[in-house]
Design a protein around this motif. Sequence first.
Motif, PDB file in Angstrom:
ATOM      1  N   GLY A   1       0.822  -1.217   0.000  1.00  0.00           N
ATOM      2  CA  GLY A   1       0.000   0.000   0.000  1.00  0.00           C
ATOM      3  C   GLY A   1       0.849   1.256   0.000  1.00  0.00           C
ATOM      4  N   THR A   2       1.923   1.247   0.783  1.00  0.00           N
ATOM      5  CA  THR A   2       2.815   2.405   0.816  1.00  0.00           C
ATOM      6  C   THR A   2       3.523   2.600  -0.515  1.00  0.00           C
ATOM      7  OG1 THR A   2       3.159   2.062   3.186  1.00  0.00           O
ATOM      8  CG2 THR A   2       4.769   3.427   2.040  1.00  0.00           C
ATOM      9  N   VAL A   3       4.010   1.521  -1.100  1.00  0.00           N
ATOM     10  CA  VAL A   3       4.671   1.614  -2.412  1.00  0.00           C
ATOM     11  C   VAL A   3       3.687   2.123  -3.456  1.00  0.00           C
ATOM     12  CG1 VAL A   3       5.720   0.256  -4.265  1.00  0.00           C
ATOM     13  CG2 VAL A   3       6.428  -0.109  -1.901  1.00  0.00           C
ATOM     14  N   PHE A   4       2.464   1.609  -3.438  1.00  0.00           N
ATOM     15  CA  PHE A   4       1.446   2.065  -4.394  1.00  0.00           C
ATOM     16  C   PHE A   4       1.155   3.557  -4.219  1.00  0.00           C
ATOM     17  CE2 PHE A   4      -3.034   2.885  -5.428  1.00  0.00           C
ATOM     18  CZ  PHE A   4      -3.007   2.564  -6.784  1.00  0.00           C
ATOM     19  N   ALA A   5       1.016   4.012  -2.981  1.00  0.00           N
ATOM     20  CA  ALA A   5       0.732   5.434  -2.729  1.00  0.00           C
ATOM     21  C   ALA A   5       1.884   6.319  -3.203  1.00  0.00           C
ATOM     22  CB  ALA A   5       0.474   5.646  -1.234  1.00  0.00           C
ATOM     23  N   VAL A   6       3.103   5.899  -2.971  1.00  0.00           N
ATOM     24  CA  VAL A   6       4.257   6.698  -3.396  1.00  0.00           C
ATOM     25  C   VAL A   6       4.338   6.755  -4.920  1.00  0.00           C
ATOM     26  CG1 VAL A   6       6.787   6.747  -3.434  1.00  0.00           C
ATOM     27  CG2 VAL A   6       5.585   6.369  -1.282  1.00  0.00           C
ATOM     28  N   VAL A   7       4.161   5.623  -5.580  1.00  0.00           N
ATOM     29  CA  VAL A   7       4.206   5.600  -7.046  1.00  0.00           C
ATOM     30  C   VAL A   7       3.075   6.440  -7.633  1.00  0.00           C
ATOM     31  CG1 VAL A   7       3.923   4.095  -9.064  1.00  0.00           C
ATOM     32  CG2 VAL A   7       5.438   3.420  -7.201  1.00  0.00           C
ATOM     33  N   THR A   8       1.889   6.353  -7.054  1.00  0.00           N
ATOM     34  CA  THR A   8       0.759   7.154  -7.532  1.00  0.00           C
ATOM     35  C   THR A   8       1.024   8.638  -7.345  1.00  0.00           C
ATOM     36  OG1 THR A   8      -0.757   5.354  -7.007  1.00  0.00           O
ATOM     37  CG2 THR A   8      -1.722   7.535  -7.284  1.00  0.00           C
ATOM     38  N   ALA A   9       1.557   9.037  -6.202  1.00  0.00           N
ATOM     39  CA  ALA A   9       1.858  10.449  -5.947  1.00  0.00           C
ATOM     40  C   ALA A   9       2.919  10.967  -6.906  1.00  0.00           C
ATOM     41  CB  ALA A   9       2.309  10.634  -4.502  1.00  0.00           C
ATOM     42  N   ILE A  10       3.938  10.185  -7.165  1.00  0.00           N
ATOM     43  CA  ILE A  10       4.985  10.607  -8.101  1.00  0.00           C
ATOM     44  C   ILE A  10       4.413  10.720  -9.511  1.00  0.00           C
ATOM     45  CG2 ILE A  10       7.128   9.871  -9.214  1.00  0.00           C
ATOM     46  CD1 ILE A  10       7.972   8.760  -6.454  1.00  0.00           C
ATOM     47  N   GLY A  11       3.610   9.763  -9.929  1.00  0.00           N
ATOM     48  CA  GLY A  11       2.999   9.821 -11.254  1.00  0.00           C
ATOM     49  C   GLY A  11       2.064  11.000 -11.408  1.00  0.00           C
ATOM     50  N   TRP A  12       1.264  11.271 -10.391  1.00  0.00           N
ATOM     51  CA  TRP A  12       0.350  12.415 -10.444  1.00  0.00           C
ATOM     52  C   TRP A  12       1.150  13.714 -10.499  1.00  0.00           C
ATOM     53  CZ3 TRP A  12      -0.612  16.381  -6.875  1.00  0.00           C
ATOM     54  CH2 TRP A  12      -1.706  17.168  -7.181  1.00  0.00           C
ATOM     55  N   GLY A  13       2.175  13.840  -9.685  1.00  0.00           N
ATOM     56  CA  GLY A  13       3.005  15.042  -9.703  1.00  0.00           C
ATOM     57  C   GLY A  13       3.682  15.241 -11.036  1.00  0.00           C
ATOM     58  N   TYR A  14       4.181  14.164 -11.625  1.00  0.00           N
ATOM     59  CA  TYR A  14       4.828  14.252 -12.936  1.00  0.00           C
ATOM     60  C   TYR A  14       3.830  14.710 -14.004  1.00  0.00           C
ATOM     61  CZ  TYR A  14       7.338  12.865 -17.142  1.00  0.00           C
ATOM     62  OH  TYR A  14       7.936  12.873 -18.377  1.00  0.00           O
ATOM     63  N   SER A  15       2.617  14.168 -13.972  1.00  0.00           N
ATOM     64  CA  SER A  15       1.625  14.547 -14.979  1.00  0.00           C
ATOM     65  C   SER A  15       1.182  16.001 -14.811  1.00  0.00           C
ATOM     66  CB  SER A  15       0.421  13.609 -14.928  1.00  0.00           C
ATOM     67  OG  SER A  15      -0.263  13.753 -13.705  1.00  0.00           O
ATOM     68  N   VAL A  16       1.075  16.485 -13.577  1.00  0.00           N
ATOM     69  CA  VAL A  16       0.702  17.882 -13.355  1.00  0.00           C
ATOM     70  C   VAL A  16       1.814  18.811 -13.838  1.00  0.00           C
ATOM     71  CG1 VAL A  16       0.298  19.608 -11.552  1.00  0.00           C
ATOM     72  CG2 VAL A  16      -0.903  17.439 -11.481  1.00  0.00           C
ATOM     73  N   MET A  17       3.053  18.460 -13.556  1.00  0.00           N
ATOM     74  CA  MET A  17       4.174  19.314 -13.956  1.00  0.00           C
ATOM     75  C   MET A  17       4.352  19.352 -15.468  1.00  0.00           C
ATOM     76  SD  MET A  17       5.217  20.630 -11.216  1.00  0.00           S
ATOM     77  CE  MET A  17       6.807  21.303 -11.557  1.00  0.00           C
ATOM     78  N   ASN A  18       3.968  18.308 -16.168  1.00  0.00           N
ATOM     79  CA  ASN A  18       4.154  18.245 -17.614  1.00  0.00           C
ATOM     80  C   ASN A  18       2.870  18.425 -18.398  1.00  0.00           C
ATOM     81  OD1 ASN A  18       6.979  17.777 -17.671  1.00  0.00           O
ATOM     82  ND2 ASN A  18       6.558  15.752 -16.841  1.00  0.00           N
ATOM     83  N   TYR A  19       1.830  18.933 -17.756  1.00  0.00           N
ATOM     84  CA  TYR A  19       0.554  19.154 -18.435  1.00  0.00           C
ATOM     85  C   TYR A  19       0.760  20.145 -19.572  1.00  0.00           C
ATOM     86  CZ  TYR A  19      -4.231  20.675 -19.240  1.00  0.00           C
ATOM     87  OH  TYR A  19      -5.424  20.998 -19.815  1.00  0.00           O
ATOM     88  N   SER A  20       0.378  19.795 -20.762  1.00  0.00           N
ATOM     89  CA  SER A  20       0.642  20.634 -21.924  1.00  0.00           C
ATOM     90  C   SER A  20      -0.381  21.747 -22.097  1.00  0.00           C
ATOM     91  CB  SER A  20       0.678  19.776 -23.187  1.00  0.00           C
ATOM     92  OG  SER A  20      -0.588  19.182 -23.399  1.00  0.00           O
ATOM     93  N   GLY A  21      -1.358  21.859 -21.223  1.00  0.00           N
ATOM     94  CA  GLY A  21      -2.333  22.938 -21.330  1.00  0.00           C
ATOM     95  C   GLY A  21      -1.689  24.297 -21.138  1.00  0.00           C
ATOM     96  N   LEU A  22      -0.720  24.420 -20.246  1.00  0.00           N
ATOM     97  CA  LEU A  22      -0.014  25.677 -20.041  1.00  0.00           C
ATOM     98  C   LEU A  22       1.446  25.593 -20.452  1.00  0.00           C
ATOM     99  CD1 LEU A  22      -1.447  26.752 -16.580  1.00  0.00           C
ATOM    100  CD2 LEU A  22      -2.055  27.617 -18.818  1.00  0.00           C
ATOM    101  N   ALA A  23       2.040  24.426 -20.352  1.00  0.00           N
ATOM    102  CA  ALA A  23       3.448  24.285 -20.703  1.00  0.00           C
ATOM    103  C   ALA A  23       3.609  24.503 -22.194  1.00  0.00           C
ATOM    104  CB  ALA A  23       3.956  22.923 -20.297  1.00  0.00           C
ATOM    105  N   GLY A  24       4.399  25.485 -22.575  1.00  0.00           N
ATOM    106  CA  GLY A  24       4.610  25.768 -23.979  1.00  0.00           C
ATOM    107  C   GLY A  24       3.442  26.504 -24.612  1.00  0.00           C
ATOM    108  N   GLY A  25       2.403  26.791 -23.872  1.00  0.00           N
ATOM    109  CA  GLY A  25       1.238  27.474 -24.399  1.00  0.00           C
ATOM    110  C   GLY A  25       1.272  28.954 -24.069  1.00  0.00           C
ATOM    111  N   VAL A  26       0.122  29.550 -24.125  1.00  0.00           N
ATOM    112  CA  VAL A  26      -0.011  30.979 -23.880  1.00  0.00           C
ATOM    113  C   VAL A  26      -0.845  31.182 -22.626  1.00  0.00           C
ATOM    114  CG1 VAL A  26      -0.866  33.149 -24.812  1.00  0.00           C
ATOM    115  CG2 VAL A  26       0.127  31.469 -26.333  1.00  0.00           C
ATOM    116  N   TYR A  27      -0.323  31.973 -21.715  1.00  0.00           N
ATOM    117  CA  TYR A  27      -1.047  32.320 -20.497  1.00  0.00           C
ATOM    118  C   TYR A  27      -1.705  33.673 -20.722  1.00  0.00           C
ATOM    119  CZ  TYR A  27      -1.819  34.156 -15.841  1.00  0.00           C
ATOM    120  OH  TYR A  27      -2.394  34.732 -14.737  1.00  0.00           O
TER     121      TYR A  27
END
Length: 138
Positions: A33-59
Amino acid sequence: MPATPEEAAVNSADATPALHKRHGNGPLFFVFGTVFAVVTAIGWGYSVMNYSGLAGGVYHQVVSYEIASADEARITFEVNSQSGAQCLITALDDQHVQVGQARSTAEAGNRMVTTSVDTVREASTVEVASCREQDSED
């Protein structure tokens, strides 16, 4: 006095059956459960940081707007882009019906842009409908 079966298992070289008997599958589920939570948190953080809606777009963000007259409205907005931006501005009336539209361009970087929109009747609000990067061929 003879040792109880539990004590004998604890004192033996192989303690796994005693741990399993005493704690069940709790430690195993806790670790997974702990390993799953850590992997999920890292994956979610990575996807938020690389979201292409603002990255490389226009604010863009509206700073203010003004209804100058029954047939004109003005808007001031901030736009941030890497290679210049082209924005679509819309004016809406009280029933949220579009009464005017204009296009505006901004140079690269963080810019404040003021644009007028001609309207067919009095608007009640003005907004930036969208902004996109300008093509380098323009």
